[in-house]
Design a protein around this motif. Sequence first.
Motif, PDB file in Angstrom:
ATOM      1  N   ASP A 304      49.094  -1.672   8.290  1.00  0.00           N
ATOM      2  CA  ASP A 304      48.321  -1.901   6.994  1.00  0.00           C
ATOM      3  C   ASP A 304      47.168  -0.801   7.050  1.00  0.00           C
ATOM      4  OD1 ASP A 304      46.881  -3.037   5.043  1.00  0.00           O
ATOM      5  OD2 ASP A 304      46.987  -4.868   5.854  1.00  0.00           O
ATOM      6  N   LYS A 305      47.547  -0.108   5.764  1.00  0.00           N
ATOM      7  CA  LYS A 305      46.333   0.840   5.741  1.00  0.00           C
ATOM      8  C   LYS A 305      44.934   0.370   5.338  1.00  0.00           C
ATOM      9  CE  LYS A 305      49.460   4.438   3.329  1.00  0.00           C
ATOM     10  NZ  LYS A 305      49.824   4.755   2.331  1.00  0.00           N
ATOM     11  N   ASN A 306      45.023  -0.973   5.189  1.00  0.00           N
ATOM     12  CA  ASN A 306      43.575  -1.474   4.883  1.00  0.00           C
ATOM     13  C   ASN A 306      42.916  -2.211   6.088  1.00  0.00           C
ATOM     14  OD1 ASN A 306      43.565  -0.847   2.178  1.00  0.00           O
ATOM     15  ND2 ASN A 306      44.663  -2.711   1.609  1.00  0.00           N
ATOM     16  N   HIS A 307      43.857  -2.166   6.922  1.00  0.00           N
ATOM     17  CA  HIS A 307      43.442  -3.001   8.488  1.00  0.00           C
ATOM     18  C   HIS A 307      44.012  -1.996   9.434  1.00  0.00           C
ATOM     19  CE1 HIS A 307      43.175  -6.321   5.271  1.00  0.00           C
ATOM     20  NE2 HIS A 307      42.329  -6.708   6.001  1.00  0.00           N
ATOM     21  N   GLN A 308      43.263  -1.059   9.948  1.00  0.00           N
ATOM     22  CA  GLN A 308      43.987  -0.494  10.925  1.00  0.00           C
ATOM     23  C   GLN A 308      43.081  -0.755  12.310  1.00  0.00           C
ATOM     24  OE1 GLN A 308      45.938   3.044  10.649  1.00  0.00           O
ATOM     25  NE2 GLN A 308      46.300   1.497   9.038  1.00  0.00           N
ATOM     26  N   GLY A 309      43.912  -0.931  13.245  1.00  0.00           N
ATOM     27  CA  GLY A 309      43.343  -1.310  14.496  1.00  0.00           C
ATOM     28  C   GLY A 309      43.860  -0.277  15.609  1.00  0.00           C
ATOM     29  N   TYR A 310      43.127  -0.277  16.770  1.00  0.00           N
ATOM     30  CA  TYR A 310      43.557   0.329  18.034  1.00  0.00           C
ATOM     31  C   TYR A 310      43.262  -0.616  19.101  1.00  0.00           C
ATOM     32  CZ  TYR A 310      38.420   0.537  19.129  1.00  0.00           C
ATOM     33  OH  TYR A 310      37.205   0.199  19.444  1.00  0.00           O
ATOM     34  N   ILE A 311      44.086  -0.063  20.186  1.00  0.00           N
ATOM     35  CA  ILE A 311      44.178  -0.822  21.346  1.00  0.00           C
ATOM     36  C   ILE A 311      42.969  -0.569  22.393  1.00  0.00           C
ATOM     37  CG2 ILE A 311      45.558  -0.985  23.785  1.00  0.00           C
ATOM     38  CD1 ILE A 311      48.034  -0.051  22.180  1.00  0.00           C
ATOM     39  N   GLN A 312      42.285  -1.523  22.545  1.00  0.00           N
ATOM     40  CA  GLN A 312      41.270  -1.368  23.448  1.00  0.00           C
ATOM     41  C   GLN A 312      41.409  -1.273  25.187  1.00  0.00           C
ATOM     42  OE1 GLN A 312      38.170  -4.892  23.411  1.00  0.00           O
ATOM     43  NE2 GLN A 312      36.504  -3.251  22.957  1.00  0.00           N
ATOM     44  N   SER A 313      42.309  -2.122  25.353  1.00  0.00           N
ATOM     45  CA  SER A 313      42.662  -2.529  26.858  1.00  0.00           C
ATOM     46  C   SER A 313      43.975  -3.372  26.786  1.00  0.00           C
ATOM     47  CB  SER A 313      41.289  -3.118  27.698  1.00  0.00           C
ATOM     48  OG  SER A 313      41.389  -4.378  27.028  1.00  0.00           O
ATOM     49  N   CYS A 314      44.419  -3.091  28.093  1.00  0.00           N
ATOM     50  CA  CYS A 314      45.846  -3.808  28.200  1.00  0.00           C
ATOM     51  C   CYS A 314      45.552  -4.377  29.664  1.00  0.00           C
ATOM     52  CB  CYS A 314      47.007  -2.883  27.975  1.00  0.00           C
ATOM     53  SG  CYS A 314      48.597  -3.663  28.340  1.00  0.00           S
ATOM     54  N   VAL A 315      45.735  -5.633  29.701  1.00  0.00           N
ATOM     55  CA  VAL A 315      45.817  -6.293  31.054  1.00  0.00           C
ATOM     56  C   VAL A 315      47.236  -7.098  31.342  1.00  0.00           C
ATOM     57  CG1 VAL A 315      44.427  -8.005  32.169  1.00  0.00           C
ATOM     58  CG2 VAL A 315      43.431  -6.552  30.470  1.00  0.00           C
ATOM     59  N   ARG A 316      47.674  -6.979  32.646  1.00  0.00           N
ATOM     60  CA  ARG A 316      48.835  -7.685  33.105  1.00  0.00           C
ATOM     61  C   ARG A 316      48.423  -9.383  33.282  1.00  0.00           C
ATOM     62  NH1 ARG A 316      53.428  -5.628  34.452  1.00  0.00           N
ATOM     63  NH2 ARG A 316      52.693  -3.577  34.823  1.00  0.00           N
ATOM     64  N   GLY A 317      49.278  -9.930  33.143  1.00  0.00           N
ATOM     65  CA  GLY A 317      49.022 -11.485  33.153  1.00  0.00           C
ATOM     66  C   GLY A 317      48.232 -11.714  34.749  1.00  0.00           C
ATOM     67  N   THR A 318      47.806 -12.683  35.014  1.00  0.00           N
ATOM     68  CA  THR A 318      47.246 -13.020  36.262  1.00  0.00           C
ATOM     69  C   THR A 318      48.506 -14.004  36.954  1.00  0.00           C
ATOM     70  OG1 THR A 318      45.056 -13.236  35.420  1.00  0.00           O
ATOM     71  CG2 THR A 318      45.287 -14.278  37.746  1.00  0.00           C
ATOM     72  N   TYR A 319      48.820 -14.878  36.343  1.00  0.00           N
ATOM     73  CA  TYR A 319      49.966 -15.792  36.805  1.00  0.00           C
ATOM     74  C   TYR A 319      51.474 -15.400  36.605  1.00  0.00           C
ATOM     75  CZ  TYR A 319      45.701 -18.507  37.523  1.00  0.00           C
ATOM     76  OH  TYR A 319      44.377 -18.914  37.916  1.00  0.00           O
ATOM     77  N   ASN A 320      51.601 -14.957  35.165  1.00  0.00           N
ATOM     78  CA  ASN A 320      52.926 -14.267  34.795  1.00  0.00           C
ATOM     79  C   ASN A 320      52.797 -12.896  34.739  1.00  0.00           C
ATOM     80  OD1 ASN A 320      55.137 -13.771  33.853  1.00  0.00           O
ATOM     81  ND2 ASN A 320      55.314 -15.431  32.436  1.00  0.00           N
ATOM     82  N   LYS A 321      53.271 -11.936  35.766  1.00  0.00           N
ATOM     83  CA  LYS A 321      53.205 -10.726  35.844  1.00  0.00           C
ATOM     84  C   LYS A 321      54.058  -9.911  34.637  1.00  0.00           C
ATOM     85  CE  LYS A 321      50.311 -10.602  39.313  1.00  0.00           C
ATOM     86  NZ  LYS A 321      48.871 -10.181  39.057  1.00  0.00           N
ATOM     87  N   ASP A 322      54.942 -10.829  33.978  1.00  0.00           N
ATOM     88  CA  ASP A 322      55.709 -10.418  32.987  1.00  0.00           C
ATOM     89  C   ASP A 322      55.067 -10.137  31.573  1.00  0.00           C
ATOM     90  OD1 ASP A 322      57.991  -9.992  34.392  1.00  0.00           O
ATOM     91  OD2 ASP A 322      58.692 -12.068  34.182  1.00  0.00           O
ATOM     92  N   HIS A 323      53.705 -10.801  31.551  1.00  0.00           N
ATOM     93  CA  HIS A 323      53.054 -10.966  30.237  1.00  0.00           C
ATOM     94  C   HIS A 323      52.140  -9.697  30.338  1.00  0.00           C
ATOM     95  CE1 HIS A 323      53.431 -15.392  29.434  1.00  0.00           C
ATOM     96  NE2 HIS A 323      54.650 -14.735  29.367  1.00  0.00           N
ATOM     97  N   LEU A 324      52.044  -9.082  29.191  1.00  0.00           N
ATOM     98  CA  LEU A 324      50.838  -8.019  29.025  1.00  0.00           C
ATOM     99  C   LEU A 324      50.060  -8.414  27.736  1.00  0.00           C
ATOM    100  CD1 LEU A 324      53.320  -4.588  28.972  1.00  0.00           C
ATOM    101  CD2 LEU A 324      51.745  -5.636  30.803  1.00  0.00           C
TER     102      LEU A 324
END
Length: 377
Positions: A304-324
């Motif tokens: 969306d040109k009017n709502h540009q975002g960026y990735i601030q950080s990425c964390v792996r799940g504490t209990y479910n390691k398949d979750h990002l």
Amino acid sequence: MTTIIEIIKNLFPSKLISHHICDLVNQLPEQIIKSNYIFLSIENDNKTRQFFYSSIEELIALYNQSSRNERSLYEIIFLTNIVKTYVDFEYYIDNNLDINDHCIGANCFLKILHYTLNGFDHKEDLNENYIDIALQQLLVLEANCTSSEYISAIDLNAYSKRQQFRLYDCVKRGQNNFLCQSTYFQFKQSFENSYGTLLKKSIITYNAEHSNLQVVYLESNQFKFKHTDTQIVSLLSQHNQNMFTIIKQHLEFDFMIEINNGKPSFQNNNFNFLQIDKPYDYINLRQQQVQKYTAFVQKLITSDKNHQGYIQSCVRGTYNKDHLFFNIAGNYRFCPRRGSHHKQNRIAILIDTNKQIYTIRCKDNECSNIILTWNSI
């Protein structure tokens, strides 16, 4: 590229500047992370931020070579940092016009804070100005701001897991509210209050000159402390234990403010101390097994040109390691519950790498996140 970044590159050509704090930390040697370096963020014109680290000498050099109008710098405070006592006290004069002494709130708070930190050595002298005594230890910075809302005098957001605190004599991007020493509450230490001295004293994570002080910390829901001098520890032990017990009793109720018919009223809720969480498993976005999902998220938050975002950080799940968990900053704040973007609250994109599905989790307290809507990647 902002002027401040150009100055950094000219002064320190090999200095690493990252768009993501996790990338910066992942690329630095462990000895730098554990040393007395200061981690900083730069606010850009488009409200994005870039990150770098600096020694105190490098930071002073940067200040000497830059204009204060260009300095939109913030100190990053990690959960593991040993820090000076710091409080974000907000007091709006426009909301307190019926009070003759507009500084009475800050006056009372400084007295309470100083006594809490110095109860063992506190000796009251009626012939002395107690505020002057407090200002021998407490540096007060102030910036002008306006608000029409009733808020807590203490901003509890200042104690989030990775807070970014504006530096001394810096300004929010596009504004004119420099964070300067208070003209009413002047720092009164015996040494000369030079510009460099005030800068050092204002940096919350810079403690090279305070290694002789005791460290207070929270463990198993209890206040504890440690000191390099065992004799001092034995003297302070009983006093501090009593002091911490009193503080905990006061904090057993959390006073929340509500607005009813334009008038503030208070309600109390049970208060639980924040537990010290396990360290988050931050992920380097350049990892091959993560790049596929990084590209997917990047495409989603820039669609969306009017709502540009960026990735601030990425964390792996504490209990479910398949979750990002991709924490999103910038202007992408799409809320599935509303079907539109929020004005302020951020979102996180959760990916299940096993099932190859994703969902958007809004961080607005008013939005229900109990039931999440999952979609195929």
